[in-house]
Design an enzyme around this catalytic site. Structure first.
Site, short mmCIF file in Angstrom:
data_model
loop_
_atom_site.label_atom_id
_atom_site.label_comp_id
_atom_site.label_asym_id
_atom_site.label_seq_id
_atom_site.Cartn_x
_atom_site.Cartn_y
_atom_site.Cartn_z
N TYR A 1 -0.79 7.72 -9.51
CA TYR A 1 -0.58 6.29 -9.28
C TYR A 1 0.12 5.65 -10.47
O TYR A 1 -0.48 5.35 -11.50
CB TYR A 1 -1.92 5.59 -9.03
N HIS B 1 -6.11 16.52 -5.47
CA HIS B 1 -5.27 15.49 -4.87
C HIS B 1 -4.18 16.09 -4.00
O HIS B 1 -3.25 16.73 -4.51
CB HIS B 1 -4.65 14.64 -5.99
#
Length: 319
Positions: free
Chosen positions: A45, A129
């Site tokens: 992010y 992830h």
């Protein structure tokens, strides 16, 4: 495990549009003010921006008072290419590049860097992830590495976070994960996680965190041009969302409130993550999450064919 409403922090890292340090600070501070105590982040992010901004707020609060999760699998390496990171969805300078790495060494190095950016010495949960295209390495190398980190006390719980239900079901059935984060696959528009993942999680005692409750925007504000799963919405799904919104309005609630309540209603689900880029969005999500949804709303959704009869809804026995 996290409970209730949680804050996903891709938004404060400039997802799609720029967000200032001050706006990010105000958003996370608003979440704390509203009683949100679960915060999820990732190196991906904003190339570490999310972790740094989140850590700046959380260091003002006692560590034992909140639950913190981050992710591994994308290692950040310094880059001198310049430009921005919008090709990956974030309006931040491209100071680093992402390298897929599910090796044991890569997992540990990635987590160490996250701990430094966050300013903490441990995280409560670490997720693999998006290991979609790296299944063999994720199961063979990354899972044992996470188990070792858990045994050392560096992380409290381990799991995987993905935008699909199938591989998450495999993690639940074949590994010793504590929790999985399922994004976009258990919503008012997509109940694919209901087939195998959620029943498997109940059977194995694995917690489920739901992300993407609004399917990246469509259920928050259905209109032409809205996004669904990070892309332009197909016409038939827009029509379905607009019909749901009309039902919600007839029952005096917002579609956002219904979307959040639906995600939270399944017994496997312990927390629902919402993304926000401003204090106003945080306050709205908290308000919607606290809004009771009348039983007549769910009944009308089912009778009109907009919701499967077997999907559990609030205040109803899911068995």
């Amino acid at each position: 495990m996290p409970h209730g409403l949680g804050l996903g922090t891709a938004g404060i890292a400039g997802l799609y549009t720029e967000v200032t340090d001050e706006q990010a600070y105000e958003a996370v501070s608003a979440a704390w003010q509203r009683g949100i105590r679960y915060y999820d982040t990732a190196p991906h992010y904003g190339l570490g921006v999310s972790e740094r901004r989140l850590g700046a707020v959380l260091r003002e609060h006692p560590r034992e008072q909140y639950t913190l999760s981050t992710k591994v699998g994308r290692r950040l390496e310094p880059s001198s290419d310049g430009g921005d990171d919008l090709a990956h969805g974030f309006a931040v300078p491209a100071t680093h590049r992402r390298v897929w790495d599910f090796t044991a060494d890569g997992i540990r190095r990635t987590l160490d860097a996250s701990l430094e950016r966050l300013g903490v010495n441990r995280v409560d949960i670490v997720y693999l992830h998006d290991p979609d295209d790296h299944a063999e390495q994720a199961f063979r190398e990354a899972c044992p590495a996470l188990e070792k980190l858990r045994s050392e006390g560096v992380v409290g719980a381990i799991g995987a976070g993905m935008n699909q239900a199938e591989m998450l079901t495999r993690f639940v059935r074949e590994t010793d994960v504590d929790v999985v984060l399922c994004a976009g696959r258990y919503t008012l528009l997509d109940q694919s996680a209901l087939t195998e993942l959620l029943p498997a999680a109940v059977a194995r005692g694995v917690s489920v965190v739901i992300g993407g409750a609004f399917n990246s925007g469509l259920l928050a504000d259905p209109k032409p041009g809205a996004t669904y799963d990070y892309a332009a919405v197909p016409p038939e799904l827009l029509d379905r969302a607009l019909r749901m919104q009309a039902v919600a309005e007839r029952h005096g609630i917002s579609l956002r409130a219904a979307a959040l309540a639906f995600c939270a209603a399944h017994p496997a689900v312990t927390s629902v993550l919402v993304g926000a880029r401003s204090a106003a969005e945080v306050h709205d999500c908290a308000d919607q999450f606290a809004t009771p949804v009348p039983a007549a709303f769910w009944q009308e959704l089912r009778e009109s064919g907009l919701l499967p009869a077997h999907a559990p809804v609030p205040a109803e026995d899911p068995s």
